[in-house]
Design a protein around this motif. Structure first.
Motif, PDB file in Angstrom:
ATOM      1  N   THR A 246      16.925   1.192  -9.985  1.00 14.38           N
ATOM      2  CA  THR A 246      16.654  -0.208 -10.290  1.00 14.38           C
ATOM      3  C   THR A 246      15.313  -0.610  -9.713  1.00 14.38           C
ATOM      4  O   THR A 246      15.014  -0.310  -8.565  1.00 14.38           O
ATOM      5  N   ARG A 247      14.496  -1.275 -10.503  1.00 11.85           N
ATOM      6  CA  ARG A 247      13.183  -1.733 -10.040  1.00 11.85           C
ATOM      7  C   ARG A 247      13.049  -3.223 -10.352  1.00 11.85           C
ATOM      8  O   ARG A 247      13.429  -3.677 -11.429  1.00 11.85           O
ATOM      9  N   VAL A 248      12.530  -3.963  -9.389  1.00 11.31           N
ATOM     10  CA  VAL A 248      12.357  -5.394  -9.587  1.00 11.31           C
ATOM     11  C   VAL A 248      11.056  -5.825  -8.915  1.00 11.31           C
ATOM     12  O   VAL A 248      10.649  -5.255  -7.901  1.00 11.31           O
ATOM     13  N   THR A 249      10.389  -6.803  -9.516  1.00  7.32           N
ATOM     14  CA  THR A 249       9.142  -7.326  -8.967  1.00  7.32           C
ATOM     15  C   THR A 249       9.276  -8.830  -8.785  1.00  7.32           C
ATOM     16  O   THR A 249       9.741  -9.528  -9.682  1.00  7.32           O
ATOM     17  N   ILE A 250       8.873  -9.304  -7.623  1.00  2.32           N
ATOM     18  CA  ILE A 250       8.934 -10.728  -7.298  1.00  2.32           C
ATOM     19  C   ILE A 250       7.516 -11.208  -7.022  1.00  2.32           C
ATOM     20  O   ILE A 250       6.757 -10.524  -6.335  1.00  2.32           O
ATOM     21  N   ARG A 251       7.163 -12.372  -7.529  1.00  2.00           N
ATOM     22  CA  ARG A 251       5.782 -12.830  -7.459  1.00  2.00           C
ATOM     23  C   ARG A 251       5.679 -14.223  -6.852  1.00  2.00           C
ATOM     24  O   ARG A 251       6.617 -14.996  -6.904  1.00  2.00           O
ATOM     25  N   GLY A 252       4.522 -14.508  -6.297  1.00  2.00           N
ATOM     26  CA  GLY A 252       4.303 -15.820  -5.726  1.00  2.00           C
ATOM     27  C   GLY A 252       2.833 -16.114  -5.511  1.00  2.00           C
ATOM     28  O   GLY A 252       1.980 -15.255  -5.715  1.00  2.00           O
ATOM     29  N   LYS A 253       2.549 -17.344  -5.087  1.00  2.00           N
ATOM     30  CA  LYS A 253       1.171 -17.740  -4.820  1.00  2.00           C
ATOM     31  C   LYS A 253       1.184 -18.903  -3.840  1.00  2.00           C
ATOM     32  O   LYS A 253       2.182 -19.615  -3.698  1.00  2.00           O
ATOM     33  N   GLY A 254       0.052 -19.093  -3.159  1.00  2.00           N
ATOM     34  CA  GLY A 254      -0.028 -20.179  -2.194  1.00  2.00           C
ATOM     35  C   GLY A 254      -1.343 -20.182  -1.455  1.00  2.00           C
ATOM     36  O   GLY A 254      -2.372 -19.734  -1.965  1.00  2.00           O
ATOM     37  N   VAL A 255      -1.302 -20.714  -0.230  1.00  2.00           N
ATOM     38  CA  VAL A 255      -2.499 -20.854   0.595  1.00  2.00           C
ATOM     39  C   VAL A 255      -2.183 -20.402   2.015  1.00  2.00           C
ATOM     40  O   VAL A 255      -1.015 -20.333   2.416  1.00  2.00           O
ATOM     41  N   TYR A 256      -3.253 -20.114   2.790  1.00  2.00           N
ATOM     42  CA  TYR A 256      -3.044 -19.641   4.161  1.00  2.00           C
ATOM     43  C   TYR A 256      -4.190 -20.116   5.044  1.00  2.00           C
ATOM     44  O   TYR A 256      -5.355 -20.086   4.652  1.00  2.00           O
ATOM     45  N   ASP A 257      -3.821 -20.530   6.263  1.00  2.00           N
ATOM     46  CA  ASP A 257      -4.772 -20.904   7.313  1.00  2.00           C
ATOM     47  C   ASP A 257      -4.702 -19.827   8.394  1.00  2.00           C
ATOM     48  O   ASP A 257      -3.723 -19.741   9.133  1.00  2.00           O
ATOM     49  N   TYR A 258      -5.748 -18.981   8.471  1.00  2.00           N
ATOM     50  CA  TYR A 258      -5.710 -17.819   9.354  1.00  2.00           C
ATOM     51  C   TYR A 258      -5.925 -18.193  10.822  1.00  2.00           C
ATOM     52  O   TYR A 258      -5.525 -17.434  11.708  1.00  2.00           O
ATOM     53  N   ARG A 259      -6.521 -19.313  11.099  1.00  2.00           N
ATOM     54  CA  ARG A 259      -6.738 -19.719  12.495  1.00  2.00           C
ATOM     55  C   ARG A 259      -5.484 -20.333  13.092  1.00  2.00           C
ATOM     56  O   ARG A 259      -5.145 -20.079  14.239  1.00  2.00           O
ATOM     57  N   ARG A 260      -4.777 -21.114  12.289  1.00  2.00           N
ATOM     58  CA  ARG A 260      -3.538 -21.716  12.770  1.00  2.00           C
ATOM     59  C   ARG A 260      -2.329 -20.823  12.510  1.00  2.00           C
ATOM     60  O   ARG A 260      -1.247 -21.085  12.989  1.00  2.00           O
ATOM     61  N   ARG A 261      -2.537 -19.768  11.709  1.00  2.00           N
ATOM     62  CA  ARG A 261      -1.469 -18.838  11.351  1.00  2.00           C
ATOM     63  C   ARG A 261      -0.351 -19.524  10.584  1.00  2.00           C
ATOM     64  O   ARG A 261       0.832 -19.296  10.826  1.00  2.00           O
ATOM     65  N   LEU A 262      -0.728 -20.372   9.643  1.00  2.00           N
ATOM     66  CA  LEU A 262       0.229 -21.112   8.834  1.00  2.00           C
ATOM     67  C   LEU A 262      -0.056 -20.868   7.354  1.00  2.00           C
ATOM     68  O   LEU A 262      -1.216 -20.920   6.920  1.00  2.00           O
TER      69      LEU A 262
END
Length: 287
Positions: free
Chosen positions: A75-91
């Motif tokens: 069985t093979r499955v792929t899950i996808r997403g998108k968003g944003v990231y703040d690398y200094r605050r780690r959020l």
């Protein structure tokens, strides 16, 4: 693939007996160009990869796309997403799309994930969690360090894994979405990465080093001329606690639009669900 196969594939993501069949996928903003074999001036590949996390922190913020492919028992499955990231605050904030069922309809609403040092927050988790509540998970308690449990690998943690690079080669130069990049291929060691990672990632990476079937992580990394990760594909292997079967996971990150404004407020304590997480048919484990 029938509905039971989809559900079984979702369950392979459950780690540490807690949660999830999520995976965040990438929106595909990466183009490609002809690879060039000229490696002059590239420097030491291992040193460049060790600096990747610092380069992201220097960049400040970016948009992110994620894709997680899982394979077990045919069985093979792929899950996808998108968003944003703040690398200094780690959020970071990601919208995760679970796979469609055989009829083409989505079995779940999009899941919102908030990534924070030592914690993963999820909304629209399902499994008996009220729709207006968040689930909070301590990433150091997960046997994979949340490299796969949330269905998406935290972008900064993924870069921290590269601190454990023991060997790497420069494959050549190519172009991603119009940006010249260097393509590196190598293997990282999670135990080594845990020793050199930022304090917020050490416990999670140490848990992953013990929890995965192997602490070695093969990868392909694409760095721009500022040393920033533009694309990273890492391959993990762990043993599914329920079926005792080895699960192969390939996590891909695409990072772009560096320096954009990013604001990721965390949930108030009153908005965090404190009850038991029941197993839902398609996505998770019990709490």
């Amino acid at each position: 693939m029938d509905r039971r196969q989809h559900r079984r594939a979702g369950r392979t993501i459950a780690a540490a007996g807690i949660l999830i069949g999520l995976g965040t996928g990438v929106t595909g903003c990466a183009g490609s160009g002809a690879a060039a074999e000229d490696v002059k001036g590239a420097g030491d590949p291992v040193a460049a990869l060790h600096r990747a996390a610092r380069a992201l922190r220097d960049a400040g913020t970016s948009k992110a796309g994620t894709s997680m492919e899982m394979a077990t028992g045919g069985t093979r499955v792929t899950i996808r997403g998108k968003g944003v990231y703040d690398y200094r605050r780690r959020l970071g904030r990601l919208t995760v799309m679970l796979p469609e069922d055989p009829t083409g309809a989505s079995e779940h609403r999009p899941i919102t994930e908030l990534l924070a040092p030592g914690a993963l927050y999820m909304k629209n988790r399902g499994a008996g969690v009220p729709a207006d509540k968040w689930v909070r998970v301590e990433t150091s308690t997960l046997s994979d360090g949340n490299l796969v449990t949330g269905g998406a690998t935290d972008p900064y943690t993924a870069a921290e894994v590269l601190r454990g690079t023991r060997e790497a080669v420069l494959v050549g130069r190519t172009v991603l979405a119009g940006t010249p990049v260097r393509h590196y291929r190598g293997t990282a060691d999670l135990s080594r990465a845990a020793r050199y990672a930022a304090p917020g990632d050490r416990a999670a990476l140490a848990a992953a080093a013990k929890g995965f079937a192997t602490a070695s992580v093969p990868f392909d990394a694409y760095l721009d001329d500022q040393g920033r990760l533009r694309k990273l594909r890492q391959r993990f292997s762990f043993v599914n606690g329920r079926q005792k079967a080895t699960v192969a996971v390939a996590s891909t990150l695409l990072l772009y639009d560096f320096g954009i404004p990013v604001d990721v407020p965390l949930p108030a304590p009153a908005d965090i669900y404190a009850g038991r997480i029941a197993e839902d048919g398609g996505a998770g484990g019990g709490a």
